[in-house]
Every structure is written in C-alpha cells, then in structure tokens.
Design a protein around this motif. Structure first.
Motif, PDB file in Angstrom:
ATOM      1  N   LEU A  41       5.419  11.146  26.866  1.00 56.14           N
ATOM      2  CA  LEU A  41       5.415  10.013  27.781  1.00 56.14           C
ATOM      3  C   LEU A  41       6.818   9.534  28.119  1.00 56.14           C
ATOM      4  CD1 LEU A  41       2.443   7.825  26.557  1.00 56.14           C
ATOM      5  CD2 LEU A  41       2.589   9.270  28.564  1.00 56.14           C
ATOM      6  N   ALA A  88       4.518  -0.867  40.032  1.00 53.73           N
ATOM      7  CA  ALA A  88       3.910  -0.013  39.006  1.00 53.73           C
ATOM      8  C   ALA A  88       4.803   1.185  38.683  1.00 53.73           C
ATOM      9  CB  ALA A  88       2.529   0.457  39.452  1.00 53.73           C
ATOM     10  N   ALA A 147       7.425   0.078  36.460  1.00 54.76           N
ATOM     11  CA  ALA A 147       6.874  -0.208  35.128  1.00 54.76           C
ATOM     12  C   ALA A 147       6.693   1.091  34.346  1.00 54.76           C
ATOM     13  CB  ALA A 147       5.546  -0.956  35.245  1.00 54.76           C
ATOM     14  N   LEU A 148       6.174   2.143  35.010  1.00 51.12           N
ATOM     15  CA  LEU A 148       5.989   3.431  34.338  1.00 51.12           C
ATOM     16  C   LEU A 148       7.336   4.008  33.915  1.00 51.12           C
ATOM     17  CD1 LEU A 148       3.257   5.035  36.618  1.00 51.12           C
ATOM     18  CD2 LEU A 148       2.979   4.288  34.260  1.00 51.12           C
ATOM     19  N   ARG A 201      10.011   2.317  33.266  1.00 51.33           N
ATOM     20  CA  ARG A 201      10.548   1.519  32.158  1.00 51.33           C
ATOM     21  C   ARG A 201       9.878   1.924  30.848  1.00 51.33           C
ATOM     22  NH1 ARG A 201      10.219  -3.889  33.907  1.00 51.33           N
ATOM     23  NH2 ARG A 201       8.058  -3.825  33.243  1.00 51.33           N
ATOM     24  N   THR A 202       8.556   2.091  30.887  1.00 48.34           N
ATOM     25  CA  THR A 202       7.837   2.577  29.708  1.00 48.34           C
ATOM     26  C   THR A 202       8.442   3.890  29.232  1.00 48.34           C
ATOM     27  OG1 THR A 202       5.731   1.509  30.180  1.00 48.34           O
ATOM     28  CG2 THR A 202       5.640   3.553  28.947  1.00 48.34           C
ATOM     29  N   LEU A 205      11.747   3.288  27.472  1.00 48.49           N
ATOM     30  CA  LEU A 205      11.561   2.709  26.134  1.00 48.49           C
ATOM     31  C   LEU A 205      11.057   3.774  25.161  1.00 48.49           C
ATOM     32  CD1 LEU A 205       9.827  -0.695  27.019  1.00 48.49           C
ATOM     33  CD2 LEU A 205      12.082  -0.403  25.995  1.00 48.49           C
ATOM     34  N   LEU A 206      10.080   4.567  25.604  1.00 52.59           N
ATOM     35  CA  LEU A 206       9.501   5.565  24.706  1.00 52.59           C
ATOM     36  C   LEU A 206      10.497   6.667  24.390  1.00 52.59           C
ATOM     37  CD1 LEU A 206       5.829   5.859  25.973  1.00 52.59           C
ATOM     38  CD2 LEU A 206       6.729   4.566  24.048  1.00 52.59           C
ATOM     39  N   GLU A 215      13.689   6.265  24.023  1.00 52.40           N
ATOM     40  CA  GLU A 215      14.552   5.742  22.968  1.00 52.40           C
ATOM     41  C   GLU A 215      13.835   5.743  21.623  1.00 52.40           C
ATOM     42  OE1 GLU A 215      17.486   2.702  25.437  1.00 52.40           O
ATOM     43  OE2 GLU A 215      16.125   1.934  23.913  1.00 52.40           O
ATOM     44  N   GLU A 216      12.554   5.375  21.647  1.00 54.84           N
ATOM     45  CA  GLU A 216      11.812   5.332  20.385  1.00 54.84           C
ATOM     46  C   GLU A 216      11.646   6.740  19.837  1.00 54.84           C
ATOM     47  OE1 GLU A 216       8.348   2.759  21.198  1.00 54.84           O
ATOM     48  OE2 GLU A 216       9.754   1.130  20.798  1.00 54.84           O
ATOM     49  N   LEU A 271       0.274  -0.373  30.317  1.00 54.69           N
ATOM     50  CA  LEU A 271       1.163   0.555  31.008  1.00 54.69           C
ATOM     51  C   LEU A 271       1.594  -0.044  32.347  1.00 54.69           C
ATOM     52  CD1 LEU A 271       2.333   3.456  30.859  1.00 54.69           C
ATOM     53  CD2 LEU A 271       0.373   4.186  32.204  1.00 54.69           C
ATOM     54  N   LEU A 272       0.672  -0.726  33.006  1.00 59.71           N
ATOM     55  CA  LEU A 272       0.984  -1.330  34.301  1.00 59.71           C
ATOM     56  C   LEU A 272       1.996  -2.464  34.162  1.00 59.71           C
ATOM     57  CD1 LEU A 272      -2.582  -1.199  35.823  1.00 59.71           C
ATOM     58  CD2 LEU A 272      -0.541  -0.220  36.869  1.00 59.71           C
ATOM     59  N   ARG A 273       2.195  -2.936  32.943  1.00 61.09           N
ATOM     60  CA  ARG A 273       3.222  -3.958  32.710  1.00 61.09           C
ATOM     61  C   ARG A 273       4.518  -3.339  32.199  1.00 61.09           C
ATOM     62  NH1 ARG A 273      -0.754  -7.505  29.896  1.00 61.09           N
ATOM     63  NH2 ARG A 273       0.250  -6.890  27.967  1.00 61.09           N
ATOM     64  N   GLY A 274       4.539  -2.019  31.971  1.00 60.13           N
ATOM     65  CA  GLY A 274       5.769  -1.379  31.484  1.00 60.13           C
ATOM     66  C   GLY A 274       6.023  -1.574  30.003  1.00 60.13           C
ATOM     67  N   SER A 275       4.963  -1.636  29.190  1.00 56.26           N
ATOM     68  CA  SER A 275       5.127  -1.820  27.745  1.00 56.26           C
ATOM     69  C   SER A 275       5.745  -0.605  27.070  1.00 56.26           C
ATOM     70  CB  SER A 275       3.762  -2.043  27.086  1.00 56.26           C
ATOM     71  OG  SER A 275       3.172  -3.206  27.555  1.00 56.26           O
ATOM     72  N   GLY A 276       6.322  -0.821  25.902  1.00 55.56           N
ATOM     73  CA  GLY A 276       6.784   0.273  25.045  1.00 55.56           C
ATOM     74  C   GLY A 276       5.680   0.691  24.086  1.00 55.56           C
ATOM     75  N   LEU A 305       8.379   2.994  13.119  1.00 54.09           N
ATOM     76  CA  LEU A 305       9.602   2.321  13.562  1.00 54.09           C
ATOM     77  C   LEU A 305       9.692   0.904  12.988  1.00 54.09           C
ATOM     78  CD1 LEU A 305       9.801   3.503  17.276  1.00 54.09           C
ATOM     79  CD2 LEU A 305      11.431   4.035  15.455  1.00 54.09           C
ATOM     80  N   ALA A 327      16.408   2.002  19.704  1.00 55.56           N
ATOM     81  CA  ALA A 327      15.009   1.598  19.525  1.00 55.56           C
ATOM     82  C   ALA A 327      14.817   0.884  18.187  1.00 55.56           C
ATOM     83  CB  ALA A 327      14.095   2.819  19.595  1.00 55.56           C
ATOM     84  N   ARG A 381      16.639  -2.667  18.250  1.00 55.59           N
ATOM     85  CA  ARG A 381      15.881  -3.613  19.084  1.00 55.59           C
ATOM     86  C   ARG A 381      14.735  -4.210  18.277  1.00 55.59           C
ATOM     87  NH1 ARG A 381      14.312  -0.576  23.879  1.00 55.59           N
ATOM     88  NH2 ARG A 381      16.557  -0.772  24.199  1.00 55.59           N
TER      89      ARG A 381
END
Lengths: 366, 366
Positions: A165, A237, A240-241, A243-244, A247-248, A250-251, B156-161, B255, B296, B299
């Motif tokens: 992802l 959207a 947002a994808l 950005r996800t 973030l992923l 980096e994780e 996902l639509l909010r761009g979460s990690g 993590l 990551a 943070r």
C-alpha cells in the motif's frame, strides 16, 4: 510546436516552479548531472520534458536531459508515429533522443507475464540499457499523484499490507544494487489535470495511448470508475490515498530496518554459539529469537531471511510464508514447511534451517 | 418466533459452528463468564444472539448472556417498537434483557459530535453502564467483515496511516483503562449475507433500521455504491480489505511497541542525567534520541509523549504533530510549536519541553 511558451520575463510558470520545488526538496543535483527522461508522448511525460526545458531555458536547472522512448510494438504504425513524434518534440526543444523497439506481445506469450507486466518489464530494461549507453546517472519517469492513487487502490484490492500500500517511491535504484537512480518528480504533487493543462499552456498537443482507454485493464477501470466515485466522498480523495501511501511507506521502512536488525540478532547468536559447519552453511536462524518478536516484525524478518537464502522471493505466496511462520509456534506448527521449487524450511534443535531445492533459477512453468 | 431451529440432533449449524471456532481461536472463556450482547434488532446482532442461544442449547457454550438495547430516541415510535421487539426476542430465547433510552439528537445539538458520532458515544456509554450494573465482564458487538471493509474505506478516504487503516479490533477494553472487554466475534469472518441467511434459517424476521438506508451517511454510500464497485475488480474485495486491516493492525502494534521503547530511552536518559527539577516535571525528552529514529517511529513516540503529557490527543491535528516533529530538525524547524488550548512544546538545550496551557479539560468551542 513552438519553443516559446509562458511569460519568459516573469520566470518559470506555476507547473515548472512546482517541479523545481520538488527537485530541491529531494536534494537532486541542480546541475552537472546527465539524466534520461522516459517520454511516451502522453500528457504526463510530455509535461515533464517541457517543464525541464523551461527550467533549463531560464537558467534554474543546468542538468543534461536525454529523452528516451520505447515503441512496445503493440500499436503497429501508431507506435512508430509516437516514436517519430517524440523524436520531433525532442529535436524542437534541443534534447537528445533515444528510441528503442520491443516485441512486448511476443514476450508476454513466451513468459508468464501478462501484457501489462511484459510492457513494464521491457520498458525498464530499455531504460536501464539506454541509461548505461548515455552515461546517465538517473532516469526520470512521469508518474503523477493520480497514478499513485490508482496503484494504492489496485494493491488494496489485493489485500496488501503496508509495503504494498506504500505505492510507488519518489526515488529508488532503477535496478537492484545498480547505481542508476529512478526518480518520479511528479509523483507527490502533479494531478493529471495539471500535466494536461501545462501541455495546452505550452501549445503542445500530447499523444494519447489507446491502452489508456482499454477497460480490460484494471488500472483503466480504477481511473475511470473507481477514483471518480471516491471523489464524491472526498474531493481530495487522490491526495488522501497518496498521503496514506506516504505514511505507510515510512512505517514500512521503519519495520524493514527493525526486521533486518532482528534477523541479525537471530543469526549472530548462531555464528557465536554453533560449532556445526552444516548448520552454518544452511542459513539457520534461532526460533526463540524470532518467536519473541511482534508478529509483524518476525514476518518481515523471515521474508528477508528467505529472500537471502533463496536468492529471491519468486513464487513465494502468502500461504508459503505463513507455513514458515507457523514453524515458530513449536510442535503445533509442524516441523517442515515446503516451498516452491523443492526448497524447504525445517525446524530442528531450536533453529530454522533452509534447504535449497533442485530448482534451476527462473524455472519455466508458465 | 419459534425456539426450535436447525437440526438439533446434528449439533450446531454452520453459522454457530463458525462463531464457536472464532471464540476458541480468541481464547475467550467457554463458561463461567457473564456478558452483555448489544442487540439493535438488525440482522447482525440478531444473528449473534441466536447463535449464542444455539451454542448454549447444545451445551457447547456455558456463558451467561444478557441482551442490551439502546433506543437512541431518533426514530420516535419505531425506536420504542425496536426496543419491545428485542425484549420479546430475549424473552422467547430465555435471555435477560436491559433496555436504555438516550436523546441522541439533543446531545448532537449540544456537543460537537455529528449525529452518527453522538449515537455511537451514547451507545458505548449505555453499554459500559449496563455492563457495570449486570456485573458483565465482556460486551459483545456484532460488527461483521463488511463493517470492517466499510471502516477501512472510510479511513482511507481520509488519508489515514496504518493505525487508522487497521480498522476495528476483534477485542479491546470497552473504556480506556477499564476492565470490561469489548469483543467483536463476527468481525473477521461473517458477511452480511451470512447473518441475514442465519436469521432466515432460524425463522426470525430481523428489524431494519432506516438509518441504514439513509444515503446522507457516508457509511451507507460506501456500503451501497463503493463496495459493490470494488467487487467488480475482486469478488472477494471485502475480504481483501479486512486482510489489509489485519496486517496493518499487526504492523501498527509492532510500531507502537517500539515507539514506547524509544520514548523510554528518550526519557530514561533524562532521569539519570538531569539534575534540574524543573526539567523533570515539565515532561522533557531528548531531541538527539528521537531525531536518530526512523520518521514513522519518532512520530509515534512523539504522539505517545504528547498524549501522556497533555492527558489526551484531543483537537491535535496532523499539522500540530508535524510542527512538533519539525522541532527535531534543529534551527530549521523552529524552537516552539504551539498546540491547541494554549499548551506548547519548546526545544531548549537539546530537549523538548512540554508546557501545559490554561485549557480547562473538554473546552467548549464548538
């Protein structure tokens, strides 16, 4: 095509300025570097080439740029037209140009790749070869934020974890262990509307690829149907994808680093404690060390161990990996996990041992 | 409604067997535990209650079950009908039943929650109170694999990690630090079609909630439009999303564990090296320790540090957290990051210091 474009007195336009900002953010050299730009002739790669031209013209970028185009041999005369068009574009703007030709459908028939995969593989091989010939130290490809969003959705539809992802990277080695860098200078910010708008602004009519309209390809359906629906939930959207994904990534990088450290611990103990030559050469790791680690970490450590021991992860499915993981659970998880190609992992005296199979590398099952 | 259902001689049916398998996999007690089951009257929670009845009836489960229903006060007479229906269902199958009533729309008007959030908060408060009154040690809710897939898409639509995309957990404490456990026994396997099918099989006509059909709610649109489109790409798209969630939850847990360890290192050095009382009480951490860690990880460590120092993460946006992260970059990142409510983080002599603001807990901005 006309060389003039934008307001020359006012410095570079918005698109080129945004490209320069990304360039600086990534710390890529502003001059004294020779690079290849992959140009299909579509809006994205044409916009990238034009923006590089604009930045060079106003003196903000001093790198040497060579356009590179591969005719995949999939579109007959249209493919040859595209190649001529890219050559013309490069000539008008004063860039060198390298054109290659491949028989992708033939390759797809012969190998186990589908058409999309075979085209991708041919393209990257061509770029690597062309970079070597030109003495380029970097290859630029024009993937945009929309491409990244599509990639994330395609991987999500397969049930990927954080590494899948994470989508595409803004920079990575073009080939494993190679010195040429693959860079994606549009990936984190450019929308498809931006590249099309910039081409129009420059008065250049980009080409369109019939493959981009063929709804047999999942990526095309994601682009045409899924992302527009996602935008009804969140107008941003795609961002947002992306950005996800970032973030992923980096994780995932943090976990990879820690998994490598975990694997070192699991192996280092062996080097100091084991006297058996056989054990040393069979690439063994301590069960107890891995079993104590968090599941996400030990899964990555095992994958890394198998990649090193086998030479690659080819044909290794989630189920295979799960079988190896289960060996860590003691008797309940069994003593042996079979892997494709006849290799296997065995748990014996507190160690996992890798036994290579008889597989010749690049086996020919289709 | 009729108590009989399934073939009693052949033991429990498929749905109940699958529930029992999950129960055992999670290591939940098979007897001697008293638990609350949240029953809205919809197919999912009705199926859960019926399957518990079936497993108790055939002697495979010996836990004490109390049905709990909250009338949100959003549906007028229908809400009261639902409550009576659930009471009837519980009576027929020999379960105790607790019914509560809340004025969710009033709460939503008064607080800063929207209707969905207010309903959720009211529900969980009711369940916590009811669990205490009944002496229940666990609360069961009937979220299914479809709910999980919807949650993943909404996040996902909010761009979460990874932590957001991990979706719902199969078990967690009902309240932070509390002893009652919230369990989701249908989460990892049951599809909505399974719960509806099982209700029909048992001859029970579940209720349907008008809120579940209201396309003003994003979740309803995800269920009705987005997931069906995803299924055209992969018929098992919901399962793929749930698998992704499960992988990311594990990665997130790994993590978090490592971030907590990193934070300990960053603070432990302070305890041993610093003599200043003022520094000790202002919750400081070493910049150099955090700056060396993967982005990551640091943070997460910073977020954990702020959660402890502030008491919570309320109203702390991505931008606030980013401001604190930038302090690790030295002069380039500034010396002070302002946080909501007047608190701030300051970088001084190689340490990050937290300074609490004047904020009264639960500030009243809307």
């Amino acid at each position: 095509m006309s060389v003039a474009g934008g307001d020359l007195k006012a410095g570079p336009g918005r698109f080129a300025r945004r490209l320069l900002r990304e360039w600086r953010l990534r710390g890529w050299p502003l001059r004294d570097e020779r690079m290849l730009v992959a140009v299909s002739g579509g809006a994205d790669s044409t916009a990238l080439l034009l923006a590089l031209e604009e930045l060079r013209r106003v003196g903000l970028l001093g790198v040497e740029v060579v356009a590179a185009h591969l005719d995949h041999g999939l579109r007959g005369e249209c493919g040859a037209d595209d190649a001529r068009w890219v050559e013309g574009l490069a000539r008008v703007y004063g860039f060198e140009c390298v054109v290659g030709r491949a028989s992708v459908s033939e390759r797809a028939r012969e190998g186990r790749d589908n058409l999309e995969q075979a085209a991708r593989r041919a393209r990257y091989e061509f770029l690597a070869g062309a970079a070597r010939e030109c003495g380029a130290s970097a290859v630029l490809v024009a993937h945009t934020l929309d491409d990244q969003a599509e990639t994330v959705m395609l991987r999500l539809l397969r049930g990927s974890g954080a590494d899948g992802l994470g989508g595409m990277m803004h920079e990575r080695p073009l080939e494993a262990g190679g010195e040429v860098s693959l860079r994606r200078p549009l990936l984190t910010w450019a929308r498809r509307a931006d590249t099309e708008g910039y081409c129009r602004e420059r008065g250049v009519e980009f080409r369109s690829d019939a493959m981009n309209d063929d709804e047999r390809f999942a990526r095309v359906r994601v682009r045409r149907k899924l992302l527009p629906l996602l935008s009804t939930f969140n107008p941003r959207a795609a961002e947002a994808l992306a950005r996800t994904a970032s973030l992923l990534r980096e994780e995932s990088a943090a976990l990879d680093e820690l998994a490598a450290a975990l694997l070192e611990v699991a192996r280092a103990q062996l080097d100091t404690e084991s006297e058996e030559e056989e054990v040393k050469t069979s690439e063994a790791v301590w069960v107890a060390v891995l079993a104590r680690a968090a599941p996400a970490l030990r899964r990555r450590a095992l994958r890394l161990w198998l990649a090193r021991a086998r030479g690659n992860l080819r044909r290794l499915s989630r189920a295979h990996l799960h079988g190896v993981e289960r060996l860590l659970e003691g008797e309940r998880g069994g003593r042996v996990a079979e892997l494709p190609g006849g290799s296997r992992v065995e748990r014996r005296r507190g160690l996992l041992h890798f036994h290579p199979g008889s597989e010749t590398s690049g086996g020919d099952e289709s």
